[in-house]
Write an enzyme that holds these catalytic residues in place. Structure first.
Site, PDB file in Angstrom:
ATOM      1  N   HIS A 279       0.807  -1.225   0.000  1.00  0.00           N
ATOM      2  CA  HIS A 279       0.000   0.000   0.000  1.00  0.00           C
ATOM      3  C   HIS A 279       0.829   1.258   0.000  1.00  0.00           C
ATOM      4  O   HIS A 279       0.296   2.345   0.103  1.00  0.00           O
ATOM      5  CB  HIS A 279      -0.917  -0.010   1.230  1.00  0.00           C
ATOM      6  CG  HIS A 279      -1.790  -1.208   1.266  1.00  0.00           C
ATOM      7  ND1 HIS A 279      -2.924  -1.315   0.501  1.00  0.00           N
ATOM      8  CD2 HIS A 279      -1.671  -2.389   1.913  1.00  0.00           C
ATOM      9  CE1 HIS A 279      -3.478  -2.490   0.690  1.00  0.00           C
ATOM     10  NE2 HIS A 279      -2.740  -3.175   1.547  1.00  0.00           N
ATOM     11  N   ARG A 280       2.127   1.107  -0.062  1.00  0.00           N
ATOM     12  CA  ARG A 280       2.958   2.296   0.030  1.00  0.00           C
ATOM     13  C   ARG A 280       2.737   3.205  -1.177  1.00  0.00           C
ATOM     14  O   ARG A 280       2.793   4.420  -1.060  1.00  0.00           O
ATOM     15  CB  ARG A 280       4.418   1.898   0.165  1.00  0.00           C
ATOM     16  CG  ARG A 280       5.193   2.865   1.000  1.00  0.00           C
ATOM     17  CD  ARG A 280       6.536   2.305   1.414  1.00  0.00           C
ATOM     18  NE  ARG A 280       6.471   1.561   2.645  1.00  0.00           N
ATOM     19  CZ  ARG A 280       7.070   0.396   2.837  1.00  0.00           C
ATOM     20  NH1 ARG A 280       7.766  -0.145   1.881  1.00  0.00           N
ATOM     21  NH2 ARG A 280       6.966  -0.210   3.991  1.00  0.00           N
TER      22      ARG A 280
END
Lengths: 344, 635
Positions: A279-280
């Site tokens: 999810h970065r």
């Protein structure tokens, strides 16, 4: 006397690289920049020149970790002690570019026991390393892909938590280590570990300018600078200051900015469409979009800001295994974006 | 401030974590049971491993998280001498080490797969035993320490060895959330936390307190919770089915099931508890060959053999009329073991180049022979972690020097000298070091191997389409090499010489590109290949790397460098002299079909290397054939 650095404003072309660096100075939480390219493409020049644009910051006087006196929860142990005893005196100094040389040893990076103090006084004292110096500053690693694995591990650890924990040589210590990681590399000399790659918020590929006129002006400016560095810097001072003002203004604007749900959704859509791990990417897209909007002087972030920064955020996250080329089909992405978000 | 404890700003509230329900449940279980000692959180980068692990602190019931950094040294983790105190009294006093600080708390290791396995092993032991004995630096002591060990790892960066994995009571896998709405919520929460951690924490204070309350309740209750008698057999059966070795799995499942029941406010575990418990306790212990979900099963090699068998039948019979050595004696102009359908070497058609596709990758067996140096020192660790004699690599400890000291461990030397300071003459320094105090550093480095793939690009490999399988095998070994941080190089021998097509590099991407383009066709100058390979690797030992030559060939050398000697004899003689150079050799025999000359095996014997057939490399293939053999027995 220290030789002046080449002014940022005098760098010809390489707009993506310049933008990536500037966005990071506006919002350090973006997570740094990785600059990939062959040698002689002004990578290092740009990073060093960035020092001339950096805003001032408030630090605790005399603190080797450069603690921010306003963030009481993040102080290093010695500043905490000082705070308990009374007030924390602070001074203003400019953000710096701290270099991490390739040959650095682990103890110099993480910090270690102060041997001198141990031998002469018999007292255990912590001697701060590069990760302490880098706190609140830019940590620059030239040829980051050649960095020894165990040093990379230390960087990853500190970058992940923003704190450097030391458990070595009888020393147990922790101090804040929040830095903007800027790395340059020549991809022909080896890859970067995916884990470290993912830590870089943005990535730009630089290529040497093909345009003849631009090439000529690159060489001319460089020669002028070599001949008379001080004069050259004076010539570009105004332009450099202008960029600096823009960054400062953008930092002010950013404080009041909050990306709306439409922007977040746009970022998530892009990540899902490109199928990146984790999810970065989503978070970086949004933070970079906010910084970009601020740089444009806008308080409202738009989905189009997200699509604008996608070219900096996504390319290095595309690779799903070490054998696939990380390349972003920008044409495809743009077409898809247009389709999904209407006009762009 | 207590040392090494995770700072407040890192405490993302546990209830605010979005998605990955099973993993969150597992964390609650671990916190709720006094009998669960270790948890491993796995996941790809950016899936929130560390965030989840660190969020435990917010619901831990007053326990703090002590951080175990990647770069820690043994003395600091397990106990060494406290210089300050020892100096003053002359009595050896132990430093308050990480394990002691972890007592009653949670010990957290981010990226545990990057740490020294030696340290991880001992930490896991201490977690399980609840005690640790120190025998270091003249200190002999033991202490009790009860803590929960929480670790994270990204398997892409290399895994822990199986015996270490088995030590973890619970292991959960985080995945990227694909649901758009959930993912948007995740991003929004994270952004708000980053913007103002304290406000965010405040907002979740109620829910955090609730979760913490149920952990505290469950912890009290779990001690009295029981698993009904009949279920124990069911657990054993499940363990058997998943071929979990050892009994740690069974015990973990029982404890986890109790904790689950306790969290639910019950005193006996039910079937659902068992299912969840099995899911979080057994997945990482399975020994069966079922591949991880993302990898598809490899092409079954037997089919390939059949195909080739039929092809070979056409090729081989004409060769049948003489043993290979006889062929060799006829001189090098004769394509001794080349499939006769190929035109003679002089014919330009033989130089016809072909480029074959790269076959499918598979999970390779641990093919690398053990490093002798490593064995001698009794070090543990993944294959490429080797203790170093020069001053590069991570310092993991120190020792009393053997011979001249070059890499002084100054801090350790000071500790060694500390107890004697009360007796020594001091002028102005607090510590006087003598020669006998000196200690040197023991370093560990993970990029130990230089692997050169020496690939047979001759027509015999091409004609039978073996090259596809060979390339697939190389790809698989490259993947393995990447995880283990080896440097890799490639050289191809074909026609009349050996060419280095990839200088030693760590870039697997580059290697992959080169691999795709390996040409095939022509004769087999294996001797030249050996010599070239030796040249490429001869400097790596100087650089501190361990040279390894992986030769992929059928051994049918048919070009000699010196006239008058048969190619095979020359090859074996060369191999004999190379066997003493310190390079380790692995010969992967690519020979296929009914008729085999076994020359690769002879080559391997001459090299004193490790012999494998191409098919042997595929871990899953071997597992499958073992399973098949066992089923046959039963049937």
């Amino acid at each position: 006397m220290k030789r002046p650095t080449y002014p940022f404003a005098a760098i010809v072309g390489q707009e993506d690289m310049k933008e990536a660096l500037i966005l990071n100075t506006i919002n350090p939480l973006i997570g740094g920049v990785l600059i990939r390219g062959e040698k002689g493409t002004a990578k290092s020049t740009a990073v060093r020149a960035l020092a001339g644009l950096l805003p001032d910051r408030r630090v605790v006087t005399g603190c080797p970790c450069g603690c921010d006196p306003e963030r009481i929860g993040e102080l290093c142990p010695s500043c905490q002690e000082r705070l308990m005893q009374g007030e924390l005196p602070s001074t203003v100094c400019a953000m710096k570019v701290v270099e991490l040389p390739l040959s650095s040893t682990e103890d110099r990076v993480a910090g270690t026991l102060d041997i001198e103090s141990a031998i002469s006084t018999g007292k255990k004292r912590f001697e701060p390393g590069v990760l302490a110096k880098a706190n609140g500053n830019i940590l620059y690693v030239d040829e980051v892909n050649l960095l020894d694995d165990h040093i990379v591990d230390l960087l990853l650890d500190a970058a992940a938590m923003g704190v450097n924990y030391i458990e070595r040589e009888g020393i147990s210590y922790s101090h804040p280590s929040k830095f903007i990681l800027v790395g340059t590399m020549n991809p022909e000399e080896g890859d970067l570990r995916p884990q470290l790659l993912d830590r870089f918020g943005l990535m730009v590929d630089v290529v040497s300018e093909k345009d003849e006129e631009m090439r000529t002006s690159i060489v001319q400016r460089r020669m002028e600078f070599e001949k008379n560095p001080e004069g050259f810097c004076k010539d570009y001072k105004e332009q450099n200051d202008e960029i600096r003002e823009r960054i400062l203004a953008a930092r002010d604007i950013l404080r009041g900015i909050e990306a709306g749900k439409d922007v977040v959704r746009a970022a998530v859509k892009i990540s899902l469409h490109l199928g990146v791990d984790g999810h970065r990417a989503d978070l970086t897209l949004i933070k970079a979009a906010e910084a970009y909007a601020a740089l444009q002087g806008r308080k409202d972030v738009r989905p189009s800001d997200v699509t604008h920064v996608a070219k900096l955020v996504m390319p290095h996250r595309m690779r799903r295994n070490p054998f696939q080329d990380s390349s972003l089909d920008t044409g495809e992405l743009e077409a898809w974006l247009k389709e999904s978000f209407g006009t762009n | 401030m207590a040392e090494g404890i995770l700072r407040d700003e890192l405490r993302y509230p546990f209830p605010a974590f979005v998605g990955n329900d099973l993993a969150r449940k597992a964390i609650m279980v671990a916190l709720s049971s006094a009998d669960i000692h270790s948890v491993l959180v796995c996941g790809a980068r950016g899936t929130g491993k560390s965030v989840l692990a660190r969020s435990m602190q917010s619901v831990s019931g007053g326990r703090v998280m002590v951080n175990l950094p990647v770069g820690c040294t043994e003395d600091q983790v397990f106990g060494g001498m406290d210089v300050e105190k020892t100096l003053g009294t002359g009595r050896k006093t132990m430093v308050r080490n990480v394990l002691q600080r972890a007592d009653g708390n949670i010990l957290f290791a981010d990226n545990v797969n990057l740490m020294s396995e030696h340290i991880v092993h001992q930490v896991l032991n201490a977690a399980e035993d609840g005690a640790y004995s120190v025998e270091r630096e003249g200190i002999s002591d033991s202490f009790d320490t009860r803590f929960l060990f929480v670790a994270t790892m990204d398997p892409e960066e290399g895994s822990l060895s199986d015996h270490l994995l088995d030590r973890f009571d619970i292991c959960v896998f985080l995945s990227t959330i694909d649901d758009e709405a959930l993912r948007t919520e995740l991003a929004i929460r994270r952004l708000r936390f980053d913007r103002s951690p304290s406000e965010f924490v405040k907002e979740y204070a109620g829910r955090t307190a609730d979760a913490e309350g149920s952990v505290t309740e469950a912890r009290k209750r779990a001690r009295f919770t029981r698993v009904p008698d009949g279920y124990c057999e069911a657990i054993s059966e499940v363990c058997n089915q998943l071929s979990v070795s050892g009994h740690r799995g069974d015990i973990s499942v029982m404890n986890a099931a109790c904790a689950l029941a306790a969290l639910d406010g019950r005193d006996t575990a039910n079937l659902d508890d068992l299912k969840v418990a099995a899911a979080i306790c057994l997945e990482h212990r399975r020994n069966d060959s079922s591949p991880p979900p993302q990898e598809r099963p490899p092409e079954p090699p037997p089919d390939e053999d059949d195909q080739e068998g039929s092809e070979d039948r056409d090729d081989d019979p004409p060769e049948n009329d003489g043993s290979p050595s006889e062929d060799d004696r006829e001189g090098d102009s004769e394509g001794d073991s080349e499939p006769p359908e190929l035109p003679p070497p002089e014919d330009p058609e033989d130089l016809r180049e072909q480029v074959f596709d790269v076959g499918d990758a598979f999970k390779v067996i641990d093919y690398m022979p053990k490093n002798e140096e490593k064995l001698e020192k009794g070090a543990s660790g993944r294959r490429s972690s080797s203790k170093r004699e020069d001053s590069s690599g991570r310092c993991i400890g120190y020792r009393i020097p053997r011979g001249k000291v070059t890499d002084v461990a100054l801090c350790a030397s000071i500790r060694a000298a500390a107890p004697y300071q009360v007796l020594r003459d001091h002028s102005e320094l607090a510590i006087v070091l003598r020669k006998e105090d000196l200690r040197e550093k023991v370093r560990e480095r993970r990029q130990g191997n230089d692997i050169l793939f020496l690939v047979d690009g001759s027509g015999s490999i091409g004609a039978q389409k073996r090259m596809v399988a060979v390339k697939g095998a190389i790809l698989s070994m490259l993947r393995d090499a990447y995880q283990k941080r080896d440097r890799i190089g490639m050289a191809v021998f074909r026609v009349d010489r050996c060419e280095e097509i990839l200088p030693l590099t760590k870039s697997t991407l580059k290697a992959y590109h080169v691999l795709q383009e390996i040409p095939t066709g022509g004769r087999t100058p294996l001797t030249q290949g050996l010599i070239k390979g030796h040249e490429i690797l001869k400097d790596s030992a100087k650089g501190g790397f361990h040279p390894v030559m992986v030769i992929l060939s059928d051994g049918r050398c048919n070009v000699s460098c010196t006239p008058g000697i048969t190619p095979v004899d020359e090859m074996l003689a060369t191999a004999g002299s190379l066997s003493r150079t310190g390079t380790r050799f692995i010969v992967i025999d690519t020979e296929a079909g009914r008729l085999r000359f076994g020359l690769a095996l002879e080559l391997c014997r001459a090299l004193n290397g490790t012999y494998l057939r191409l098919e042997d490399l595929n871990a899953e293939y071997i597992e499958r054939s073992v399973t098949m053999a066992m089923n046959d027995d039963r049937g």
